[in-house]
Design an enzyme around this catalytic site. Structure first.
Site: not given
Ligand SMILES: Cc1ncc(COP(=O)(O)O)c(C=O)c1O
Length: 413
Positions: A126, A198, A223-224
């Site tokens: 990501f 992650d 939030y997921k």
């Molecule tokens: C794998 C992954 N890491 C991090 C995030 C983003 O996290 P945040 O917006 O809480 O920093 C996402 C968001 O979809 C994600 O899919």
């Protein structure tokens, strides 16, 4: 378990998780396949947040930091998440966003492994994870380099004596590919490398055991699949063997050993609380806390079985017309190699997704060409999944996506 569209209704009747659907507020006429991006609203949350606003804030005012235990929410919520990810109480806190938490744990991990200069990750990780790694490397004077694997199978060969940290997302956000956390952590440890996982797309999507996998650090979203609401606090886990022996750079007062002594110098808390920085966002914490209450009742093995079966049903239904309409499955078919989503690469993916949403099937689009469908076993049923596949087929057959309004890109896709 093989379930086809004819058997979907029967599968719903015997589903051991079917009662959980009633614990969520779901709008009529919507098949929600985006709980991997924003989880649905658990019923108790509305009332709990109303109470936090009306009584705790409105009436009790500042006394609520103690009387409603607002001050302990990061640890209390962290302990609830710990149970979902297979960690012990006292090893997880809820705080900040996943990006900020990655900044904190990556900085700490690099400090724990001095002399080594490489961070290994994946090109397909990501983007925020890669951006944060770049930022941390810059902050530490530019002596660390980021090495990115082009494919999951290339990772083991990159793990050498110069690598400080292996930083991976357990389940890929675009393809749904799932790494073997225990195996890669073991391979990393054999070379003296620390691991950061992650868990944004795995926490609440499947049984996890970060402790058995010996992950050094983990981070993830609230939030997921944890259903904490838009912008819910994220979480981080630190293996107890690193408690006390690490430093994170955001040395705010909530991570101090005794914040309310107001000492002028920073003395970190010896435990995972050191990863707290400033005042917790109480309303978001309260919503996440309430959303997490139901996880104590969830049989995580049943959850994983249903997640796999829902996705299998979807893939099988789509197999019947995928080639005809140029849908290319990018999610592995093997159960142990995927998370709880199914993604297809296709031309006109954005417009196809808009047409689906217009007919009540909500998934999302990830540039440049991925349509993505998430399967949340607590509130999704087999009949809906079969129906979603047949709506997709109808949209493709009718070219219903080929309308100007479906091609206008919105800010969030
Ligand atoms: C794998 C992954 N890491 C991090 C995030 C983003 O996290 P945040 O917006 O809480 O920093 C996402 C968001 O979809 C994600 O899919």
């Amino acid at each position: 378990m093989t379930i086809d569209s004819n058997a979907a209704q029967e599968a719903d009747e015997t589903d051991p998780l079917r009662s959980f659907r009633d614990r969520f507020e779901l709008p009529e006429g919507v098949i929600y396949l985006d709980g991997n991006s924003l989880g649905a609203l658990p019923k108790g949350v509305r009332e709990r947040v109303a109470h936090a606003i009306g009584t705790e804030w409105g009436t009790d005012l500042i006394r609520s930091w103690n009387s409603a235990e607002w001050v302990n929410l990061p640890q209390k919520v962290g302990n609830r998440i710990a149970r979902v990810i297979g960690a012990k109480a006292g090893t997880v806190v809820a705080a900040d966003s996943t990006s900020v938490n990655l900044f904190k744990v990556l900085s700490a991990a690099l400090n724990l492994n001095p002399g080594r200069r490489t961070i290994v990750s994946e090109r397909e990780n990501f983007p925020t994870d890669l951006y944060i790694a770049e930022g941390v490397a810059r902050q530490l004077g530019g002596k660390h380099g980021l090495v990115l694997a082009d494919a999951p199978q290339d990772i083991p060969a990159l793990l050498d004596e110069d690598v400080a940290v292996l930083m991976l997302t357990h389940v890929n956000y675009r393809t749904g590919y799932r790494h073997d956390m225990a195996e890669l952590t073991k391979a990393a440890h054999e070379k003296g490398i620390l691991t950061i996982w992650d868990l944004a797309h795995s926490a609440g999507a499947m049984a996890l055991d970060v402790e058995a996998a010996q992950a050094d650090f983990a981070i993830g979203c609230g939030y997921k699949y944890l259903n904490g609401g838009p912008g819910a606090p994220a979480f981080l886990y630190v293996d107890p063997r690193h408690h006390g022996g690490f430093r994170q750079p955001l040395s705010g007062w909530f991570g101090h050993r005794v914040p309310f002594e107001f000492e002028p110098g920073y003395v970190p808390s010896g435990g995972v609380e050191q990863y707290l920085c400033g005042t917790p966002p109480v309303l978001g914490m309260v919503a996440l806390d309430e959303a997490l209450a139901l996880w104590d009742e969830v049989d995580m093995d049943a959850l994983r079985r249903k997640s796999l079966a829902l996705a299998e049903l979807f893939m099988r239904e789509i197999d019947a017309f995928a080639d005809e309409f140029g849908l290319r499955l990018v999610t592995p078919r093997e159960a142990d190699k995927r998370g709880s989503q199914v993604s297809y690469a296709c031309e006109n993916g954005y417009a196809i997704m808009q047409a689906l949403i217009a007919r009540g099937v909500i998934g999302d689009f990830r540039a440049p060409d991925i349509i993505r469908f998430g399967f949340t076993p607590l509130y999704l049923n087999y009949a809906e999944v079969a129906q979603a596949a047949s709506i997709l087929r109808a949209i493709l057959e009718e070219r219903a996506w080929d309308r100007p309004e479906y091609k206008v890109r919105t800010a969030v896709t």
